[in-house]
Design a protein around this motif. Structure first.
Motif, PDB file in Angstrom:
ATOM      1  N   MET A   1       0.672  -1.303  -0.040  1.00 15.64           N
ATOM      2  CA  MET A   1      -0.393  -0.325  -0.009  1.00 15.64           C
ATOM      3  C   MET A   1       0.953   1.483   0.041  1.00 15.64           C
ATOM      4  O   MET A   1       0.691   2.337  -0.033  1.00 15.64           O
ATOM      5  N   GLY A   2       2.027   0.676  -0.415  1.00 17.85           N
ATOM      6  CA  GLY A   2       2.953   2.228   0.489  1.00 17.85           C
ATOM      7  C   GLY A   2       3.415   2.474   1.707  1.00 17.85           C
ATOM      8  O   GLY A   2       3.725   3.742   1.846  1.00 17.85           O
ATOM      9  N   PHE A   3       2.283   1.928   2.975  1.00 19.20           N
ATOM     10  CA  PHE A   3       2.742   2.589   4.102  1.00 19.20           C
ATOM     11  C   PHE A   3       1.923   1.964   4.687  1.00 19.20           C
ATOM     12  O   PHE A   3       1.576   0.724   4.356  1.00 19.20           O
ATOM     13  N   SER A   4       2.970   1.629   6.152  1.00 15.54           N
ATOM     14  CA  SER A   4       1.838   0.660   7.563  1.00 15.54           C
ATOM     15  C   SER A   4       0.680   1.430   8.136  1.00 15.54           C
ATOM     16  O   SER A   4       0.644   2.574   7.930  1.00 15.54           O
ATOM     17  N   PHE A   5       0.163   0.646   8.847  1.00 18.90           N
ATOM     18  CA  PHE A   5      -1.029   1.350   9.097  1.00 18.90           C
ATOM     19  C   PHE A   5      -1.305   0.494  10.441  1.00 18.90           C
ATOM     20  O   PHE A   5      -1.558  -0.869  10.813  1.00 18.90           O
ATOM     21  N   HIS A   6      -1.452   0.880  11.912  1.00 20.19           N
ATOM     22  CA  HIS A   6      -1.229   0.316  13.006  1.00 20.19           C
ATOM     23  C   HIS A   6      -2.229   0.904  13.971  1.00 20.19           C
ATOM     24  O   HIS A   6      -2.830   2.203  14.158  1.00 20.19           O
ATOM     25  N   ILE A   7      -2.128   0.065  14.680  1.00 18.36           N
ATOM     26  CA  ILE A   7      -3.270   0.070  15.678  1.00 18.36           C
ATOM     27  C   ILE A   7      -3.036   0.398  16.995  1.00 18.36           C
ATOM     28  O   ILE A   7      -2.782  -0.905  17.465  1.00 18.36           O
ATOM     29  N   THR A   8      -2.355   1.317  17.963  1.00 15.48           N
ATOM     30  CA  THR A   8      -1.397   1.312  19.001  1.00 15.48           C
ATOM     31  C   THR A   8      -2.039   2.166  20.280  1.00 15.48           C
ATOM     32  O   THR A   8      -2.909   2.874  20.525  1.00 15.48           O
ATOM     33  N   THR A   9      -1.446   1.025  21.335  1.00 16.65           N
ATOM     34  CA  THR A   9      -2.236   1.529  22.515  1.00 16.65           C
ATOM     35  C   THR A   9      -0.878   1.855  22.925  1.00 16.65           C
ATOM     36  O   THR A   9      -0.074   0.851  24.081  1.00 16.65           O
ATOM     37  N   ILE A  10      -0.411   3.100  24.476  1.00 11.36           N
ATOM     38  CA  ILE A  10       0.135   2.914  25.191  1.00 11.36           C
ATOM     39  C   ILE A  10      -0.590   3.729  26.228  1.00 11.36           C
ATOM     40  O   ILE A  10      -1.568   3.838  26.485  1.00 11.36           O
ATOM     41  N   TYR A  11       0.157   1.992  27.257  1.00 13.62           N
ATOM     42  CA  TYR A  11      -0.575   2.470  28.732  1.00 13.62           C
ATOM     43  C   TYR A  11      -0.612   3.537  29.397  1.00 13.62           C
ATOM     44  O   TYR A  11       0.626   4.525  29.637  1.00 13.62           O
ATOM     45  N   GLU A  12      -1.226   3.158  30.641  1.00 12.31           N
ATOM     46  CA  GLU A  12      -1.512   4.363  31.278  1.00 12.31           C
ATOM     47  C   GLU A  12      -0.011   4.947  31.901  1.00 12.31           C
ATOM     48  O   GLU A  12       0.472   4.132  32.575  1.00 12.31           O
ATOM     49  N   GLY A  13       0.060   5.893  32.071  1.00  8.13           N
ATOM     50  CA  GLY A  13       1.415   6.581  32.666  1.00  8.13           C
ATOM     51  C   GLY A  13       3.007   6.327  31.831  1.00  8.13           C
ATOM     52  O   GLY A  13       4.022   6.496  32.604  1.00  8.13           O
ATOM     53  N   ALA A  14       2.423   5.438  30.764  1.00  6.58           N
ATOM     54  CA  ALA A  14       3.817   5.830  30.279  1.00  6.58           C
ATOM     55  C   ALA A  14       4.591   6.489  29.518  1.00  6.58           C
ATOM     56  O   ALA A  14       3.945   6.801  29.599  1.00  6.58           O
ATOM     57  N   GLU A  15       5.672   6.420  29.899  1.00  9.84           N
ATOM     58  CA  GLU A  15       6.452   7.349  28.937  1.00  9.84           C
ATOM     59  C   GLU A  15       7.747   7.018  27.954  1.00  9.84           C
ATOM     60  O   GLU A  15       8.638   6.218  28.489  1.00  9.84           O
ATOM     61  N   LEU A  16       7.487   7.481  26.565  1.00 12.22           N
ATOM     62  CA  LEU A  16       8.012   6.349  25.461  1.00 12.22           C
ATOM     63  C   LEU A  16       9.305   7.851  25.072  1.00 12.22           C
ATOM     64  O   LEU A  16       8.476   8.894  24.003  1.00 12.22           O
ATOM     65  N   ASP A  17      10.371   6.921  24.464  1.00 16.20           N
ATOM     66  CA  ASP A  17      11.583   7.978  23.760  1.00 16.20           C
ATOM     67  C   ASP A  17      11.119   7.169  22.803  1.00 16.20           C
ATOM     68  O   ASP A  17      11.844   6.542  23.011  1.00 16.20           O
ATOM     69  N   MET A  18      10.405   7.993  21.718  1.00 19.40           N
ATOM     70  CA  MET A  18      10.791   7.915  20.695  1.00 19.40           C
ATOM     71  C   MET A  18      11.394   8.252  19.711  1.00 19.40           C
ATOM     72  O   MET A  18      11.374   9.567  18.844  1.00 19.40           O
TER      73      MET A  18
END
Ligand code: 9YT
Length: 129
Positions: free
Chosen positions: A33-50
Motif C-alpha cells: 500500500m506504500g504505508f503501514s497502518f497500526h493500532i497502537t495502545t500506550i498504557y496509562e502513565g507510560a513515557e516513551l522516547d521515540m
C-alpha cells in the motif's frame, strides 16, 4: 481488496507487546500500500522516547489523553481524542499517556514497516530490505 478485523489481528502475530505499549499492525510492507497502518495502545502513565529516523509517521488519537514533547524545541503539546501529530521531520519525541487512561492511536508509517523491525537503543527502527 484487503479486509481485516482488529479483534482477529490482535490475537495473531500482527500484535507486538513492548514495555508501556502494544501495537497491532493491520497493514505492513507486503500489503503493497506504500504505508503501514497500526493500532497502537500506550498504557496509562507510560513515557516513551521515540525517534523514527527512517520513517515518517502520522498518529491520530481515538481514546485517552496525554502529551507529546518535541525534543528539538522542548515544546510539549497536549493530546486528546481527535488530536493528530505528524512527525514530518523524523522528529525525536517523548510520548506520555496521562495517569488513569491509556491512549489508543491510529498510526501510519511511510515507508511501511515490515513487522520485523525492533526499536534500537535510540528509539529508531532500522530499514529492513
Ligand atoms: C504511537 C506510535 O509511535 N506507534 C508506532 C507503532 C508502533 N511503534 C509499532 O507498531 O511498532
Amino acid at each position: 481488496m484487503i479486509v481485516r478485523q482488529l479483534q482477529t489481528a490482535q490475537d495473531s502475530t500482527r500484535r507486538i507487546d513492548s514495555a508501556g505499549w502494544n501495537s497491532v499492525r493491520m497493514l505492513l510492507t507486503d500489503d503493497n500500500m506504500g504505508f503501514s497502518f497500526h493500532i497502537t495502545t500506550i498504557y496509562e502513565g507510560a513515557e516513551l522516547d521515540m525517534h523514527y529516523k527512517n520513517h515518517l509517521e502520522t498518529v491520530y488519537l481515538t481514546e485517552g489523553a496525554g502529551e507529546i514533547t518535541d525534543l528539538a524545541t522542548g515544546q510539549t503539546h497536549p493530546l486528546s481524542v481527535g488530536s493528530i501529530y505528524a512527525l514530518n521531520q523524523n522528529d525525536h519525541h517523548i510520548l506520555r499517556a496521562n495517569k488513569g487512561t491509556h491512549m489508543r492511536m491510529v498510526c501510519v508509517f511511510n515507508p511501511p514497516i515490515t513487522g520485523q523491525e525492533v526499536h534500537d537503543e535510540s528509539g529508531a527502527y532500522a530499514l529492513v530490505d
